[in-house]
Design a protein around this motif. Structure first.
Motif, mmCIF file in Angstrom:
data_model
loop_
_atom_site.group_PDB
_atom_site.id
_atom_site.type_symbol
_atom_site.label_atom_id
_atom_site.label_comp_id
_atom_site.label_asym_id
_atom_site.label_seq_id
_atom_site.Cartn_x
_atom_site.Cartn_y
_atom_site.Cartn_z
ATOM 1 N N ASP A 35 0.816 -1.214 0.000
ATOM 2 C CA ASP A 35 0.000 0.000 0.000
ATOM 3 C C ASP A 35 0.850 1.266 0.000
ATOM 4 O O ASP A 35 0.365 2.332 -0.377
ATOM 5 C CB ASP A 35 -0.938 0.000 1.205
ATOM 6 C CG ASP A 35 -1.981 -1.103 1.110
ATOM 7 O OD1 ASP A 35 -3.064 -0.842 0.578
ATOM 8 O OD2 ASP A 35 -1.692 -2.233 1.535
ATOM 9 N N ALA A 36 2.092 1.161 0.437
ATOM 10 C CA ALA A 36 2.975 2.325 0.468
ATOM 11 C C ALA A 36 4.096 2.233 -0.567
ATOM 12 O O ALA A 36 5.066 2.989 -0.510
ATOM 13 C CB ALA A 36 3.573 2.496 1.863
ATOM 14 N N GLU A 37 3.966 1.322 -1.528
ATOM 15 C CA GLU A 37 5.047 1.129 -2.502
ATOM 16 C C GLU A 37 5.353 2.388 -3.291
ATOM 17 O O GLU A 37 6.533 2.749 -3.475
ATOM 18 C CB GLU A 37 4.681 -0.008 -3.458
ATOM 19 C CG GLU A 37 5.032 -1.374 -2.915
ATOM 20 C CD GLU A 37 4.832 -2.477 -3.945
ATOM 21 O OE1 GLU A 37 5.553 -3.492 -3.826
ATOM 22 O OE2 GLU A 37 3.986 -2.339 -4.835
ATOM 23 N N GLN A 38 4.324 3.084 -3.771
ATOM 24 C CA GLN A 38 4.570 4.282 -4.567
ATOM 25 C C GLN A 38 5.147 5.396 -3.715
ATOM 26 O O GLN A 38 6.014 6.163 -4.173
ATOM 27 C CB GLN A 38 3.277 4.731 -5.254
ATOM 28 C CG GLN A 38 2.791 3.770 -6.314
ATOM 29 C CD GLN A 38 3.861 3.475 -7.358
ATOM 30 O OE1 GLN A 38 4.460 4.385 -7.929
ATOM 31 N NE2 GLN A 38 4.110 2.201 -7.596
ATOM 32 N N LEU A 39 4.708 5.499 -2.478
ATOM 33 C CA LEU A 39 5.291 6.487 -1.567
ATOM 34 C C LEU A 39 6.763 6.177 -1.334
ATOM 35 O O LEU A 39 7.610 7.081 -1.352
ATOM 36 C CB LEU A 39 4.526 6.485 -0.245
ATOM 37 C CG LEU A 39 5.031 7.455 0.824
ATOM 38 C CD1 LEU A 39 4.923 8.905 0.359
ATOM 39 C CD2 LEU A 39 4.262 7.254 2.132
ATOM 40 N N ALA A 40 7.085 4.900 -1.134
ATOM 41 C CA ALA A 40 8.478 4.502 -0.918
ATOM 42 C C ALA A 40 9.344 4.865 -2.115
ATOM 43 O O ALA A 40 10.478 5.332 -1.954
ATOM 44 C CB ALA A 40 8.549 3.003 -0.629
ATOM 45 N N VAL A 41 8.823 4.652 -3.307
ATOM 46 C CA VAL A 41 9.578 5.000 -4.522
ATOM 47 C C VAL A 41 9.875 6.487 -4.560
ATOM 48 O O VAL A 41 10.990 6.907 -4.892
ATOM 49 C CB VAL A 41 8.780 4.572 -5.777
ATOM 50 C CG1 VAL A 41 9.402 5.167 -7.034
ATOM 51 C CG2 VAL A 41 8.737 3.053 -5.885
ATOM 52 N N LYS A 42 8.880 7.303 -4.220
ATOM 53 C CA LYS A 42 9.067 8.753 -4.230
ATOM 54 C C LYS A 42 10.092 9.200 -3.187
ATOM 55 O O LYS A 42 10.800 10.187 -3.391
ATOM 56 C CB LYS A 42 7.729 9.460 -3.961
ATOM 57 C CG LYS A 42 6.645 9.180 -4.987
ATOM 58 C CD LYS A 42 6.986 9.740 -6.353
ATOM 59 C CE LYS A 42 5.859 9.502 -7.344
ATOM 60 N NZ LYS A 42 6.199 9.992 -8.706
ATOM 61 N N LEU A 43 10.179 8.480 -2.097
ATOM 62 C CA LEU A 43 11.084 8.853 -1.009
ATOM 63 C C LEU A 43 12.496 8.311 -1.186
ATOM 64 O O LEU A 43 13.444 8.808 -0.565
ATOM 65 C CB LEU A 43 10.526 8.344 0.322
ATOM 66 C CG LEU A 43 9.217 8.985 0.792
ATOM 67 C CD1 LEU A 43 8.608 8.159 1.918
ATOM 68 C CD2 LEU A 43 9.459 10.421 1.259
ATOM 69 N N ALA A 44 12.652 7.298 -2.030
ATOM 70 C CA ALA A 44 13.919 6.577 -2.130
ATOM 71 C C ALA A 44 15.066 7.420 -2.681
ATOM 72 O O ALA A 44 16.236 7.069 -2.493
ATOM 73 C CB ALA A 44 13.741 5.321 -2.982
ATOM 74 N N SER A 45 14.771 8.528 -3.339
ATOM 75 C CA SER A 45 15.847 9.388 -3.831
ATOM 76 C C SER A 45 16.437 10.247 -2.724
ATOM 77 O O SER A 45 17.472 10.892 -2.919
ATOM 78 C CB SER A 45 15.333 10.279 -4.962
ATOM 79 O OG SER A 45 14.248 11.075 -4.537
ATOM 80 N N GLU A 259 6.168 16.767 1.221
ATOM 81 C CA GLU A 259 6.026 17.318 2.565
ATOM 82 C C GLU A 259 6.905 16.567 3.565
ATOM 83 O O GLU A 259 7.482 17.177 4.476
ATOM 84 C CB GLU A 259 4.565 17.259 3.010
ATOM 85 C CG GLU A 259 3.635 18.140 2.196
ATOM 86 C CD GLU A 259 3.911 19.624 2.382
ATOM 87 O OE1 GLU A 259 4.510 20.004 3.411
ATOM 88 O OE2 GLU A 259 3.529 20.410 1.491
ATOM 89 N N MET A 260 7.016 15.272 3.391
ATOM 90 C CA MET A 260 7.859 14.481 4.287
ATOM 91 C C MET A 260 9.328 14.856 4.139
ATOM 92 O O MET A 260 10.046 15.029 5.134
ATOM 93 C CB MET A 260 7.647 12.991 4.012
ATOM 94 C CG MET A 260 6.259 12.492 4.398
ATOM 95 S SD MET A 260 5.918 10.806 3.818
ATOM 96 C CE MET A 260 7.127 9.860 4.762
ATOM 97 N N VAL A 261 9.785 14.999 2.908
ATOM 98 C CA VAL A 261 11.182 15.388 2.660
ATOM 99 C C VAL A 261 11.469 16.736 3.302
ATOM 100 O O VAL A 261 12.500 16.933 3.964
ATOM 101 C CB VAL A 261 11.485 15.431 1.145
ATOM 102 C CG1 VAL A 261 12.852 16.059 0.888
ATOM 103 C CG2 VAL A 261 11.418 14.036 0.545
ATOM 104 N N ASN A 262 10.556 17.669 3.126
ATOM 105 C CA ASN A 262 10.752 19.002 3.687
ATOM 106 C C ASN A 262 10.842 18.953 5.208
ATOM 107 O O ASN A 262 11.693 19.617 5.814
ATOM 108 C CB ASN A 262 9.608 19.925 3.265
ATOM 109 C CG ASN A 262 9.814 21.345 3.752
ATOM 110 O OD1 ASN A 262 10.804 21.998 3.429
ATOM 111 N ND2 ASN A 262 8.876 21.836 4.544
#
Length: 276
Positions: A35-45, A259-262
């Motif tokens: 359920d969080a796979e796409q979020l994880a991809v966005k955060l992986a950088s 928002e999480m990165v920030n």
């Protein structure tokens, strides 16, 4: 999937991706790492992301009897695997598990980001029944997984019965049935915080910088709960996610990730501000 062994011998499966500071994603009720796979991809950088299956879900095993402390131990095992310190994220009831972990493992959690902890602190919506966990366990014992998911949807999420048939048509329903036995786990994590009463003032003792975010379009009780929690924490802020609701983890991972990165990497001076 990688695996590790938690303190009580339970196998915890997780997907590790990306590079940078360690970030652990804690899933909500009736959800696993997918359920969080796409979020994880966005955060992986930006981060080394640990996206795991909570015990009893996906490729992780389970142990009886269940206790919230065992899930905190699972998170601690992941933190140790990640180098001993981490950023922590949780959504919905997973956010409440995340704050439980941050409160007990404070020296190991650098920052905590919570998305829509589903506290019910007033009469803006009906409270969850006092026997909610017991009834879920009874349904599971009788093999009524479909009914257990229905009960969770109607009583915990507040979805009207006339909409449940549409929800059942979605492929995710079968997945939720497979995890139905863990719904009571999240009920135990929530404890008395969905009873319509104010949040307990002494449950979470910590100084971990915390962001409590709610979708702009989410029901008022989410916003009321987030503001109440922020007022109880010494280093916290309340934020809204423009144009989003409770489904942002899956439906708007790019917006949430930004928002999480920030917060994790850039925010450092405004954590004592509460915008209410």
């Amino acid at each position: 999937m990688n695996t590790l062994i938690s303190k009580d011998g339970t196998k915890i499966a997780y997907k590790k991706q990306g590079s940078g500071p360690s970030l652990i994603l804690v899933a909500s009720a009736a959800a696993d790492h997918k359920d969080a796979e796409q979020l994880a991809v966005k955060l992986a950088s930006h981060f080394t992301v640990y996206n795991y299956d909570r015990r009893g879900r996906g490729q992780s095993t389970d142990s009886s009897p269940y206790a919230v402390e065992r899930e905190v131990e699972d998170i601690e095992a992941l933190i140790n695997e990640a180098g001993g310190k981490c950023f922590l994220f949780g959504s919905s009831s997973g956010a409440v598990l995340a704050i439980e972990a941050a409160s007990k493992l404070e020296d190991k959690v650098i920052k905590l980001f919570m998305y829509e902890p589903p506290f019910i602190i007033d009469d803006s919506r009906p409270p969850v029944p006092a026997n909610y966990v017991q009834h879920l366990n009874h349904l599971i014992e009788e093999g009524k997984r479909n009914e257990a998911v229905e009960y969770y949807m109607s009583e915990a999420l507040g979805i009207p019965s006339e909409y449940l048939e549409y929800v059942k048509a979605d492929p995710s329903w079968k997945s939720m049935e497979g995890m139905a036995h863990t719904l009571a786990y999240d009920g135990m994590i929530m404890g008395e915080t969905q009873s319509g009463n104010p949040l307990p003032v002494d449950r979470w003792k910590m100084n971990v910088p915390t962001s409590v975010m709610v979708g702009e379009n989410s029901e008022p009780y989410f916003h009321d709960a987030a503001k109440s929690l922020v007022n109880l924490l010494p280093v916290a802020k309340y934020q809204t996610l423009s144009g989003q609701d409770h489904s942002a983890v899956m439906m708007a991972p790019d917006v949430l990730a930004k928002e999480m990165v920030n917060f994790y990497l850039n925010s450092h001076h405004d954590l004592n501000e509460v915008s209410i």
